[in-house]
Design a protein around this motif. Structure first.
Motif, PDB file in Angstrom:
ATOM      1  N   VAL A 106       5.168   2.647 -11.816  1.00 25.08           N
ATOM      2  CA  VAL A 106       4.059   3.730 -12.505  1.00 25.08           C
ATOM      3  C   VAL A 106       2.953   4.185 -11.326  1.00 25.08           C
ATOM      4  CG1 VAL A 106       4.312   2.542 -14.616  1.00 25.08           C
ATOM      5  CG2 VAL A 106       2.556   1.747 -12.977  1.00 25.08           C
ATOM      6  N   ARG A 107       3.223   3.606 -10.052  1.00 24.73           N
ATOM      7  CA  ARG A 107       2.166   4.109  -9.046  1.00 24.73           C
ATOM      8  C   ARG A 107       2.207   5.533  -8.946  1.00 24.73           C
ATOM      9  NH1 ARG A 107       2.713  -0.333  -4.526  1.00 24.73           N
ATOM     10  NH2 ARG A 107       1.020  -1.486  -5.098  1.00 24.73           N
ATOM     11  N   VAL A 108       1.013   5.823  -8.556  1.00 30.29           N
ATOM     12  CA  VAL A 108       0.703   7.338  -7.921  1.00 30.29           C
ATOM     13  C   VAL A 108       0.442   7.028  -6.553  1.00 30.29           C
ATOM     14  CG1 VAL A 108      -1.152   9.145  -7.969  1.00 30.29           C
ATOM     15  CG2 VAL A 108      -0.474   7.574 -10.341  1.00 30.29           C
ATOM     16  N   PHE A 109       0.726   8.450  -5.744  1.00 31.33           N
ATOM     17  CA  PHE A 109       0.540   8.368  -4.274  1.00 31.33           C
ATOM     18  C   PHE A 109       0.178   9.978  -3.702  1.00 31.33           C
ATOM     19  CE2 PHE A 109       5.039   9.166  -5.049  1.00 31.33           C
ATOM     20  CZ  PHE A 109       5.483   9.882  -4.069  1.00 31.33           C
ATOM     21  N   PHE A 110      -0.067  10.009  -2.696  1.00 32.91           N
ATOM     22  CA  PHE A 110      -0.258  11.163  -2.014  1.00 32.91           C
ATOM     23  C   PHE A 110       0.812  11.635  -1.328  1.00 32.91           C
ATOM     24  CE2 PHE A 110      -5.227  10.686  -1.604  1.00 32.91           C
ATOM     25  CZ  PHE A 110      -5.304  11.015  -2.855  1.00 32.91           C
ATOM     26  N   ARG A 111       1.451  12.837  -1.713  1.00 33.98           N
ATOM     27  CA  ARG A 111       2.802  12.821  -1.009  1.00 33.98           C
ATOM     28  C   ARG A 111       2.444  13.793   0.166  1.00 33.98           C
ATOM     29  NH1 ARG A 111       7.413  16.460  -3.890  1.00 33.98           N
ATOM     30  NH2 ARG A 111       7.332  18.147  -2.332  1.00 33.98           N
ATOM     31  N   GLU A 112       2.700  12.968   1.505  1.00 35.81           N
ATOM     32  CA  GLU A 112       2.526  13.472   2.806  1.00 35.81           C
ATOM     33  C   GLU A 112       3.602  14.214   3.480  1.00 35.81           C
ATOM     34  OE1 GLU A 112       1.116   9.686   4.226  1.00 35.81           O
ATOM     35  OE2 GLU A 112      -0.613   9.641   3.616  1.00 35.81           O
ATOM     36  N   HIS A 113       4.871  13.947   2.873  1.00 34.77           N
ATOM     37  CA  HIS A 113       6.181  14.727   3.426  1.00 34.77           C
ATOM     38  C   HIS A 113       6.533  15.397   2.169  1.00 34.77           C
ATOM     39  CE1 HIS A 113      10.070  15.306   4.814  1.00 34.77           C
ATOM     40  NE2 HIS A 113       9.660  15.082   6.158  1.00 34.77           N
ATOM     41  N   ALA A 114       7.253  16.614   2.450  1.00 38.18           N
ATOM     42  CA  ALA A 114       7.743  17.190   1.348  1.00 38.18           C
ATOM     43  C   ALA A 114       9.054  16.785   0.632  1.00 38.18           C
ATOM     44  CB  ALA A 114       8.157  18.822   1.762  1.00 38.18           C
ATOM     45  N   ARG A 115       9.616  15.845   1.222  1.00 31.50           N
ATOM     46  CA  ARG A 115      10.866  15.022   0.668  1.00 31.50           C
ATOM     47  C   ARG A 115      10.495  13.871   0.054  1.00 31.50           C
ATOM     48  NH1 ARG A 115      15.750  15.067   4.538  1.00 31.50           N
ATOM     49  NH2 ARG A 115      16.573  14.272   2.610  1.00 31.50           N
ATOM     50  N   THR A 148       0.926  -1.015   0.209  1.00 31.41           N
ATOM     51  CA  THR A 148      -0.031  -0.053  -0.028  1.00 31.41           C
ATOM     52  C   THR A 148       1.050   1.178  -0.039  1.00 31.41           C
ATOM     53  OG1 THR A 148      -1.685  -1.208   1.056  1.00 31.41           O
ATOM     54  CG2 THR A 148      -1.842   1.207   1.233  1.00 31.41           C
ATOM     55  N   VAL A 149       0.588   2.223  -0.817  1.00 28.75           N
ATOM     56  CA  VAL A 149       1.348   3.532  -0.871  1.00 28.75           C
ATOM     57  C   VAL A 149       0.545   4.505  -0.198  1.00 28.75           C
ATOM     58  CG1 VAL A 149       2.474   2.683  -3.072  1.00 28.75           C
ATOM     59  CG2 VAL A 149       0.480   4.051  -3.370  1.00 28.75           C
ATOM     60  N   PRO A 150       1.030   5.609   0.166  1.00 25.80           N
ATOM     61  CA  PRO A 150       0.425   6.579   0.792  1.00 25.80           C
ATOM     62  C   PRO A 150      -0.912   7.203   0.129  1.00 25.80           C
ATOM     63  CG  PRO A 150       2.785   6.981   0.938  1.00 25.80           C
ATOM     64  CD  PRO A 150       2.544   5.903  -0.077  1.00 25.80           C
ATOM     65  N   GLY A 151      -1.950   7.240   0.742  1.00 25.37           N
ATOM     66  CA  GLY A 151      -3.010   7.750   0.144  1.00 25.37           C
ATOM     67  C   GLY A 151      -4.133   6.565  -0.130  1.00 25.37           C
TER      68      GLY A 151
END
Length: 185
Positions: free
Chosen positions: A153-162, A6-9
């Motif tokens: 090719v996954r998409v995620f929600f960037r929860e941290h700026a880095r 599981t990726v963020p989001g």
């Protein structure tokens, strides 16, 4: 789904999880919707399909996945989205009339969606399309990212700026490749 990371989001957005249900694996693409049985299992694991509902086809779910991915990428690339993808998402969202409602588990209020066709594929598609629209039209859109790891090719929600990768696995691969290049040049 033991190979699923599981990726963020993904837990917050079923549309994001749908986009990532097709991803690159070590031996080629992994499609968690490859058969009606796999798609039903995927939908059930997200509470979008009743346990007794049998899927006969997955093309509408796969088409919605491609359309949502196109809209997310168009947003990221700051370009116009393919009109057919917009139509696919809008048609899925309108396929079964429904309304927002509130559930109140011990953890507090949660927005839910109730339709006249509960537990059906049409309701699942409408819920996913509605979530995609919510993502694109709220502050969550600004956090959408594509993993920067080669081949991912996954998409995620960037929860941290880095954050640049969808998972520690992708980050570790990038760092290992960079180390290999620097030590062998």
């Amino acid at each position: 789904m033991s190979d699923w990371i599981t990726v963020p989001g993904e837990t917050a957005s079923v549309a994001l999880a749908l986009v990532n249900s097709l991803h690159a694996g070590p031996n080629g693409d992994i499609d968690h919707l490859a058969s009606p049985e796999a798609a039903a299992s995927w939908l059930r694991s997200r509470g979008l399909l009743q346990s007794d509902t049998v899927l006969r086809e997955v093309s509408s779910l796969a088409q919605l996945r491609a359309a949502v991915r196109e809209l997310f990428l168009a947003f990221l690339e700051e370009r116009d989205a393919d009109p057919a993808a917009v139509d696919t998402v809008n048609e899925a969202a309108a396929a079964t009339p429904g309304a927002s409602s509130v559930a109140w588990p011990p953890t507090g209020p949660v927005r839910t969606w109730s339709t006249i066709r509960p537990g059906t594929l049409a309701e699942a598609l409408a819920a996913i399309a509605g979530d995609a629209i919510d993502v694109l039209c709220t502050e969550r859109a600004a956090t959408i990212r594509v993993c920067e790891a080669h081949g991912c090719v996954r998409v995620f929600f960037r929860e941290h700026a880095r954050r640049r990768w969808c998972s520690t696995t992708c980050g570790d691969r990038v760092r290992a490749a960079r180390h290999y290049r620097s030590s062998h040049s």
